[in-house]
Design an enzyme around this catalytic site. Structure first.
Site, mmCIF file in Angstrom:
data_model
loop_
_atom_site.group_PDB
_atom_site.id
_atom_site.type_symbol
_atom_site.label_atom_id
_atom_site.label_comp_id
_atom_site.label_asym_id
_atom_site.label_seq_id
_atom_site.Cartn_x
_atom_site.Cartn_y
_atom_site.Cartn_z
ATOM 1 N N ALA A 64 39.545 42.557 39.849
ATOM 2 C CA ALA A 64 39.426 41.342 39.057
ATOM 3 C C ALA A 64 38.812 41.680 37.704
ATOM 4 C CB ALA A 64 38.570 40.315 39.786
ATOM 5 N N GLY A 110 39.344 43.720 43.769
ATOM 6 C CA GLY A 110 40.438 42.762 43.944
ATOM 7 C C GLY A 110 41.796 43.411 43.983
ATOM 8 N N GLU A 113 42.179 44.406 47.495
ATOM 9 C CA GLU A 113 42.428 43.201 48.278
ATOM 10 C C GLU A 113 43.873 42.747 48.131
ATOM 11 O OE1 GLU A 113 38.441 40.658 48.710
ATOM 12 O OE2 GLU A 113 38.903 41.129 46.610
ATOM 13 N N GLU A 133 32.179 46.114 44.836
ATOM 14 C CA GLU A 133 31.531 44.872 44.424
ATOM 15 C C GLU A 133 30.008 44.908 44.527
ATOM 16 O OE1 GLU A 133 35.740 43.640 45.509
ATOM 17 O OE2 GLU A 133 34.241 45.049 46.249
#
Length: 252
Positions: A64, A110, A113, A133
């Site tokens: 992200a 992300g 993910e 993270e």
């Protein structure tokens, strides 16, 4: 040019993250485009396989875009960023045709993910993977704490998530995070070959099998098996076997 690309060719759809200057980091507009493209793929019944890749030779997806979500307050994170990301990941996971992630470079946060929401993951032997993270005082928010342990086991998932340390492609292969590893210049060809193998099978049976594997519900398996057996493709599968010829599946 769009930050995400979609190309549909016959039975194959190709989705490409196209933000190489930011290592394909995901921002809000990319989530919106991805969601639109997944809806478009769902509207084309002739699509049998989807591939997901990233532009460039360094990163599949860096994760992200920190600058995009760092400006949000807690309410914005809770109401917009995390739910939208989860919705896109779930839609990708539940897409009718199988999705193959072609991991040409590192897949972090992300980005990993996103890959975890795909059905199959094959990677370049130079790729690496991480859930970093905790290093910026947060945790995976788009399904990583659920999907990663389901794929590689709880202990290994804890190792990745609690340390934030990356693993290389060789380790990812040994752990089952990816199923194939190739030199970077052969990854696209390997992905296309795998897509061709899957698309050559009866599409209704493939899609039902995917749903059964996702739900892990034994009672539904018998229902799905009966349904697939009595489709037109089911009859074609039997006929082609008896007649010693290649089946001609139509997705019916």
């Amino acid at each position: 040019m769009s930050k995400v690309l979609l190309e549909i060719s016959g039975h194959l759809a190709r989705i490409t993250l196209n933000r190489p200057e930011k290592h394909n980091a995901i921002d809000p507009s990319m989530l919106e485009i991805l969601e639109q493209y997944l809806a478009e793929v769902e509207s084309h019944n002739e699509i049998r396989v989807v591939t997901l890749s990233g532009t460039g030779d360094k990163a599949f997806c860096a994760g992200a875009d920190i600058k995009a979500w760092a400006a949000l307050d807690a309410l914005g994170m809770w109401a917009e960023w995390i739910p939208r990301g989860q919705r896109v990941m779930n839609r990708l996971k539940n897409l009718r045709p199988p999705v193959i992630a072609l991991l040409n470079g590192y897949a972090f946060g992300g980005g990993l993910e996103l890959a975890l929401a795909c059905d199959l993951r094959i990677a370049a032997d130079t790729a690496s993977f991480a859930m970093p993270e905790v290093k910026i005082a947060t945790i995976p928010g788009w399904g990583g704490t659920v999907r990663l342990p389901n794929i590689i086991g709880v202990a290994r998932a804890k190792t990745m998530i609690l340390t934030g340390a990356p693993i290389d492609a060789q380790t990812a292969l040994a752990w089952g995070l990816i199923t194939e590893m190739h030199p970077p210049d052969q990854l696209a060809h390997a992905g296309h070959k795998l897509a061709e193998i899957i698309s050559g099978n009866a599409p209704v049976a493939v899609q039902l099998a995917k749903q059964m594997l996702n739900t892990n519900c034994a009672p539904l398996e018998s229902i799905a098996g009966s349904l697939s057996a009595y489709t037109a493709d089911g009859q074609e599968g039997i006929d082609s076997f008896i007649e010693h010829r290649q089946p001609r599946y139509k997705g019916q």
